[in-house]
Structure formats: structure tokens, C-alpha cells
Design a protein around this motif. Structure first.
Motif, PDB file in Angstrom:
ATOM      1  N   THR A 116       0.883  -1.067  -0.040  1.00  0.00           N
ATOM      2  CA  THR A 116       0.014  -0.218   0.000  1.00  0.00           C
ATOM      3  C   THR A 116       0.845   1.218  -0.085  1.00  0.00           C
ATOM      4  O   THR A 116       2.124   1.221   0.318  1.00  0.00           O
ATOM      5  CB  THR A 116      -0.889   0.124   1.395  1.00  0.00           C
ATOM      6  OG1 THR A 116      -1.848   1.465   1.191  1.00  0.00           O
ATOM      7  CG2 THR A 116      -0.020   0.114   2.516  1.00  0.00           C
ATOM      8  N   GLY A 117       0.163   2.460  -0.172  1.00  0.00           N
ATOM      9  CA  GLY A 117       0.872   3.599  -0.166  1.00  0.00           C
ATOM     10  C   GLY A 117       0.732   4.349   1.045  1.00  0.00           C
ATOM     11  O   GLY A 117       0.279   3.776   2.045  1.00  0.00           O
ATOM     12  N   GLY A 118       0.962   5.712   0.958  1.00  0.00           N
ATOM     13  CA  GLY A 118       0.688   6.611   2.138  1.00  0.00           C
ATOM     14  C   GLY A 118       2.004   6.427   2.989  1.00  0.00           C
ATOM     15  O   GLY A 118       2.977   5.950   3.089  1.00  0.00           O
ATOM     16  N   ASN A 119       1.840   7.303   4.195  1.00  0.00           N
ATOM     17  CA  ASN A 119       2.807   7.158   5.209  1.00  0.00           C
ATOM     18  C   ASN A 119       3.103   6.073   6.385  1.00  0.00           C
ATOM     19  O   ASN A 119       3.785   5.784   6.674  1.00  0.00           O
ATOM     20  CB  ASN A 119       2.737   8.947   5.965  1.00  0.00           C
ATOM     21  CG  ASN A 119       2.732   9.753   4.964  1.00  0.00           C
ATOM     22  OD1 ASN A 119       3.803   9.664   4.162  1.00  0.00           O
ATOM     23  ND2 ASN A 119       1.990  10.651   5.196  1.00  0.00           N
ATOM     24  N   ASP A 143      -2.410   0.630  -5.359  1.00  0.00           N
ATOM     25  CA  ASP A 143      -2.533   1.662  -6.169  1.00  0.00           C
ATOM     26  C   ASP A 143      -1.395   2.518  -6.339  1.00  0.00           C
ATOM     27  O   ASP A 143      -0.220   2.188  -5.586  1.00  0.00           O
ATOM     28  CB  ASP A 143      -3.763   2.478  -5.320  1.00  0.00           C
ATOM     29  CG  ASP A 143      -3.223   3.115  -4.007  1.00  0.00           C
ATOM     30  OD1 ASP A 143      -2.187   2.621  -3.314  1.00  0.00           O
ATOM     31  OD2 ASP A 143      -3.520   4.405  -3.711  1.00  0.00           O
ATOM     32  N   ARG A 203      -0.140   6.732  -7.453  1.00  0.00           N
ATOM     33  CA  ARG A 203      -0.323   8.135  -8.065  1.00  0.00           C
ATOM     34  C   ARG A 203       0.123   8.158  -9.398  1.00  0.00           C
ATOM     35  O   ARG A 203       1.221   7.545  -9.567  1.00  0.00           O
ATOM     36  CB  ARG A 203       0.205   9.069  -6.987  1.00  0.00           C
ATOM     37  CG  ARG A 203      -0.419   9.126  -5.577  1.00  0.00           C
ATOM     38  CD  ARG A 203       0.181   8.135  -4.669  1.00  0.00           C
ATOM     39  NE  ARG A 203      -0.242   8.062  -3.381  1.00  0.00           N
ATOM     40  CZ  ARG A 203       0.211   9.123  -2.246  1.00  0.00           C
ATOM     41  NH1 ARG A 203       1.147   9.834  -2.639  1.00  0.00           N
ATOM     42  NH2 ARG A 203      -0.394   8.952  -1.101  1.00  0.00           N
ATOM     43  N   ASN A 256       4.107   5.704  -4.729  1.00  0.00           N
ATOM     44  CA  ASN A 256       3.820   4.542  -3.657  1.00  0.00           C
ATOM     45  C   ASN A 256       5.100   3.568  -3.763  1.00  0.00           C
ATOM     46  O   ASN A 256       5.448   3.007  -2.749  1.00  0.00           O
ATOM     47  CB  ASN A 256       2.498   4.059  -3.661  1.00  0.00           C
ATOM     48  CG  ASN A 256       1.465   4.983  -3.115  1.00  0.00           C
ATOM     49  OD1 ASN A 256       1.722   5.797  -2.456  1.00  0.00           O
ATOM     50  ND2 ASN A 256       0.026   4.700  -3.556  1.00  0.00           N
ATOM     51  N   GLY A 277      -7.739   6.443   4.555  1.00  0.00           N
ATOM     52  CA  GLY A 277      -7.810   7.693   4.985  1.00  0.00           C
ATOM     53  C   GLY A 277      -8.737   8.045   5.850  1.00  0.00           C
ATOM     54  O   GLY A 277      -9.729   7.348   6.043  1.00  0.00           O
ATOM     55  N   HIS A 323     -11.574   6.179   2.333  1.00  0.00           N
ATOM     56  CA  HIS A 323     -10.882   5.739   1.224  1.00  0.00           C
ATOM     57  C   HIS A 323      -9.883   4.658   1.685  1.00  0.00           C
ATOM     58  O   HIS A 323      -9.186   4.726   2.649  1.00  0.00           O
ATOM     59  CB  HIS A 323     -10.183   6.576   0.209  1.00  0.00           C
ATOM     60  CG  HIS A 323      -8.967   7.089   0.783  1.00  0.00           C
ATOM     61  ND1 HIS A 323      -8.545   8.364   1.177  1.00  0.00           N
ATOM     62  CD2 HIS A 323      -7.860   6.671   0.287  1.00  0.00           C
ATOM     63  CE1 HIS A 323      -7.207   8.590   1.395  1.00  0.00           C
ATOM     64  NE2 HIS A 323      -6.768   7.442   0.701  1.00  0.00           N
ATOM     65  N   ALA A 371      -6.807   2.256  -0.776  1.00  0.00           N
ATOM     66  CA  ALA A 371      -6.054   2.167  -2.234  1.00  0.00           C
ATOM     67  C   ALA A 371      -6.299   3.398  -2.364  1.00  0.00           C
ATOM     68  O   ALA A 371      -6.273   4.508  -2.248  1.00  0.00           O
ATOM     69  CB  ALA A 371      -6.570   0.804  -3.025  1.00  0.00           C
ATOM     70  N   SER A 372      -6.806   3.510  -3.924  1.00  0.00           N
ATOM     71  CA  SER A 372      -7.276   5.057  -4.454  1.00  0.00           C
ATOM     72  C   SER A 372      -8.808   4.615  -4.842  1.00  0.00           C
ATOM     73  O   SER A 372      -9.226   5.381  -5.751  1.00  0.00           O
ATOM     74  CB  SER A 372      -6.479   5.182  -5.601  1.00  0.00           C
ATOM     75  OG  SER A 372      -5.186   5.909  -5.242  1.00  0.00           O
ATOM     76  N   ARG A 377      -5.031   8.880 -10.363  1.00  0.00           N
ATOM     77  CA  ARG A 377      -4.740   7.729  -9.818  1.00  0.00           C
ATOM     78  C   ARG A 377      -4.814   6.393 -10.568  1.00  0.00           C
ATOM     79  O   ARG A 377      -5.491   6.500 -11.405  1.00  0.00           O
ATOM     80  CB  ARG A 377      -5.709   7.566  -8.187  1.00  0.00           C
ATOM     81  CG  ARG A 377      -5.451   8.647  -7.289  1.00  0.00           C
ATOM     82  CD  ARG A 377      -4.007   8.570  -6.538  1.00  0.00           C
ATOM     83  NE  ARG A 377      -3.829   9.548  -5.674  1.00  0.00           N
ATOM     84  CZ  ARG A 377      -3.918   9.177  -4.156  1.00  0.00           C
ATOM     85  NH1 ARG A 377      -4.056   7.984  -3.896  1.00  0.00           N
ATOM     86  NH2 ARG A 377      -3.580   9.984  -3.439  1.00  0.00           N
ATOM     87  N   LYS A 429      -7.867   8.733  12.421  1.00  0.00           N
ATOM     88  CA  LYS A 429      -8.497   7.636  11.659  1.00  0.00           C
ATOM     89  C   LYS A 429      -9.555   7.203  12.529  1.00  0.00           C
ATOM     90  O   LYS A 429     -10.448   6.455  11.999  1.00  0.00           O
ATOM     91  CB  LYS A 429      -7.813   6.634  11.190  1.00  0.00           C
ATOM     92  CG  LYS A 429      -6.296   7.182  10.468  1.00  0.00           C
ATOM     93  CD  LYS A 429      -6.557   7.588   9.089  1.00  0.00           C
ATOM     94  CE  LYS A 429      -5.258   7.734   8.518  1.00  0.00           C
ATOM     95  NZ  LYS A 429      -4.488   6.818   7.888  1.00  0.00           N
TER      96      LYS A 429
HETATM   97  C1  6PG Z   1      -2.221   6.159  -1.227  1.00  0.00           C
HETATM   98  C2  6PG Z   1      -2.477   4.947  -0.351  1.00  0.00           C
HETATM   99  C3  6PG Z   1      -3.830   5.299   0.467  1.00  0.00           C
HETATM  100  C4  6PG Z   1      -3.380   5.405   1.866  1.00  0.00           C
HETATM  101  C5  6PG Z   1      -4.468   6.387   2.552  1.00  0.00           C
HETATM  102  C6  6PG Z   1      -3.640   6.455   4.269  1.00  0.00           C
HETATM  103  O1  6PG Z   1      -1.824   6.121  -2.511  1.00  0.00           O
HETATM  104  O2  6PG Z   1      -2.336   7.353  -0.644  1.00  0.00           O
HETATM  105  O3  6PG Z   1      -2.528   3.800  -1.066  1.00  0.00           O
HETATM  106  O4  6PG Z   1      -4.943   4.417   0.246  1.00  0.00           O
HETATM  107  O5  6PG Z   1      -3.377   3.877   2.593  1.00  0.00           O
HETATM  108  O6  6PG Z   1      -4.480   7.545   2.152  1.00  0.00           O
HETATM  109  O7  6PG Z   1      -2.526   7.354   3.772  1.00  0.00           O
HETATM  110  P1  6PG Z   1      -1.882   7.541   5.085  1.00  0.00           P
HETATM  111  O8  6PG Z   1      -1.080   6.269   5.574  1.00  0.00           O
HETATM  112  O9  6PG Z   1      -0.530   8.352   4.645  1.00  0.00           O
HETATM  113  O10 6PG Z   1      -2.711   8.115   6.462  1.00  0.00           O
END
Ligand code: 6PG
Length: 244
Positions: free
Chosen positions: A42-45, A74, A76, A86, A146, A150, A152-153, A179, A202
Motif C-alpha cells: 500500500t502507499g501513504g505514510n 494503487d 499516484r 507509492n 484515509g 478511502h 487504495a485509491s 490515480r 482515523k
Molecule cells: C495512497 C494509499 C492510500 C493510503 C491512505 C492512508 O496512495 O495514498 O494507497 O490508500 O493508504 O491514504 O494514507 P496514510 O497512511 O498516509 O494516512
């Protein structure tokens, strides 16, 4: 699907350590059973500390990383070297530190101008790499969520072709707009799905997804009919849950 498991950990560090052990064990089991494993990142932080733990001792030595196929849930629509990518985040924190065969790293081509073409290309790659039942069952899918629910995207208020495995989509709000994302149809075919959710921001979305029958957040669409679904959350993210 067995009832989703919700596991609440004291803090983010405990969450990521537990997730590293659980997901490493799932990948090891797949390698034992089939000689290969498929791992959707997965992406994000949130996952960065988790990726770093998985790349370090004991998991670095314990798993046969050369037989693991890496995918992304997913991406960007940015180049792979963008800080927004990601793929780039996971490459830096995890994959670049492991003896991974480059042909086993299947990134989404975020650099393509045409996101729909990138989506179709990724779907074709998945079919090529995992030519089993349609859609294929990934061994481990890692997801985040998120504050808007949300995953993934798959964003609230957006629509996608439910028959597809991978589609182009638009992020809403302040996030990078264009995305490419796996759809619930593909994600729900997985053998094991893990959400990693950390932080008070969250809490509201998590309570809605897990406890409000009227909510229709996209994260709620992830309910693998024959796979395992585990929500791994820290206490801050779980603070509004009635049942803990
Ligand atoms: C992305 C992720 C998305 C991510 C959520 C949470 O591309 O941003 O795949 O689904 O898991 O946005 O993001 P954080 O972990 O940064 O809160």
C-alpha cells in the motif's frame, strides 16, 4: 469470509512489530505451500515504519525474498522517483534492502500520461504473472485507510467499473488527483487482507467502517468472501470503537 478480526495495539510501534511478524508468517506459509508468494503493498505514510521493520533482521534473513512477487494496490500518476510515488516509498524503505529479483517487482506505471492505459497495462501484467483463477488470489494484501474512509485509491463519491481489476480513478480533496487503483473485485479475491491503521485522525472513519451499518465508505467494500480480513489498529485509531 470469516468475521473480520480487529486487533488493537497499545501504540504504533507495537502495531508495526505485530504486523511485521504476522505478514512475514503469511508470506512464509505461502512460500512453503507454493514455492512463491504474492504481496500487494500500500502507499501513504503509515506503512513506512512497517516496511523498514520487514526489511531488517530477522525478516531479512528469514524469508526467501527472491520468490516473492511484489505488486501495488494503487499508485499516484507520478514518476517512480517522485516523493509522491507509492512504488518509490516502498522501494526505498523495503525492496531496495532485500534480495528481490527485479523481474518480481511489478509497479504501476504512474509516469504514463494516460492513467486508463496504465490501468489496463497493469491488469494485463497481473494476468501474466498470476495466471490462476480470474481474478487471482494474492497471498497478502496490505491496505491503509484515509480519514475519509478511502482505501487504495477508491475514494468516496467516485465510481469504477466493478468488473475491472484495475482502473484509473480520481482522488478527492488535497491528495494527488490522478490515480490507478485495484478494485474491490480484485482486492477481495485475496487470501489475506490486512489493514494497518494508526492515529486518532482515523478514529471516526474506523468506527464508521467497522460499526455503522449505514456507512458506505470505500474501505467497507473490502470484505474478501473466502479470504481472511484483519484490521490491525493502534489504540488511538480504535478510540471511538464501541467494541474493543
Ligand atoms: C495512497 C494509499 C492510500 C493510503 C491512505 C492512508 O496512495 O495514498 O494507497 O490508500 O493508504 O491514504 O494514507 P496514510 O497512511 O498516509 O494516512
Amino acid at each position: 469470509m470469516l468475521h473480520p478480526r480487529v486487533e488493537v495495539y497499545d501504540n504504533a510501534d507495537a502495531l508495526f512489530r505485530a504486523a511485521s511478524e504476522k505478514i512475514a508468517a503469511m508470506l512464509e506459509a505461502a512460500l512453503r505451500e507454493r514455492g512463491t508468494a504474492s504481496f500487494v503493498l500500500t502507499g501513504g505514510n503509515t506503512p513506512k515504519p512497517f516496511y523498514e521493520l520487514l526489511a531488517a533482521t530477522p525478516y531479512h534473513e528469514r524469508l526467501d525474498w527472491s520468490h516473492i512477487q511484489f505488486f501495488w494496490g494503487d499508485e499516484r500518476c507520478v514518476p517512480p522517483d517522485s516523493p509522491e510515488s507509492n512504488y518509490g516509498v516502498a522501494w526505498k524503505a523495503l525492496i531496495s534492502k532485500l534480495p528481490v529479483a527485479s523481474e518480481n517487482v511489478h509497479r504501476i506505471s504512474g509516469e504514463m500520461d494516460d492513467a486508463e492505459k496504465a490501468a489496463l497495462q497493469y491488469e494485463a501484467e497481473i494476468r501474466r504473472i498470476i495466471p490462476d483463477s480470474s481474478p487471482p488470489s494474492f497471498d497478502v494484501v496490505l491496505l491503509g485507510m484515509g480519514e475519509d474512509g478511502h482505501t487504495a485509491s477508491l475514494f468516496p463519491g467516485t465510481h469504477w467499473n466493478e468488473e475491472r481489476w484495475v482502473v484509473a480513478n480520481q482522488a478527492t480533496g488535497r491528495l494527488t488527483a490522478n490515480r490507478v487503483t485495484m478494485t474491490p473485485r480484485l482486492l477481495n479475491a485475496a487470501r489475506n487482507v490486512f489493514f494497518l491503521i494508526s492515529g486518532a485522525a482515523k478514529a471516526k472513519a474506523l468506527a464508521c467502517v467497522l460499526e455503522d451499518p449505514a456507512s458506505d465508505y470505500p474501505a467497507k467494500r473490502i470484505q474478501p468472501p473466502s479470504g481472511n480480513l484483519t484490521w490491525m489498529v493502534d489504540k488511538e485509531a480504535a478510540s471511538l470503537l464501541k467494541k474493543q
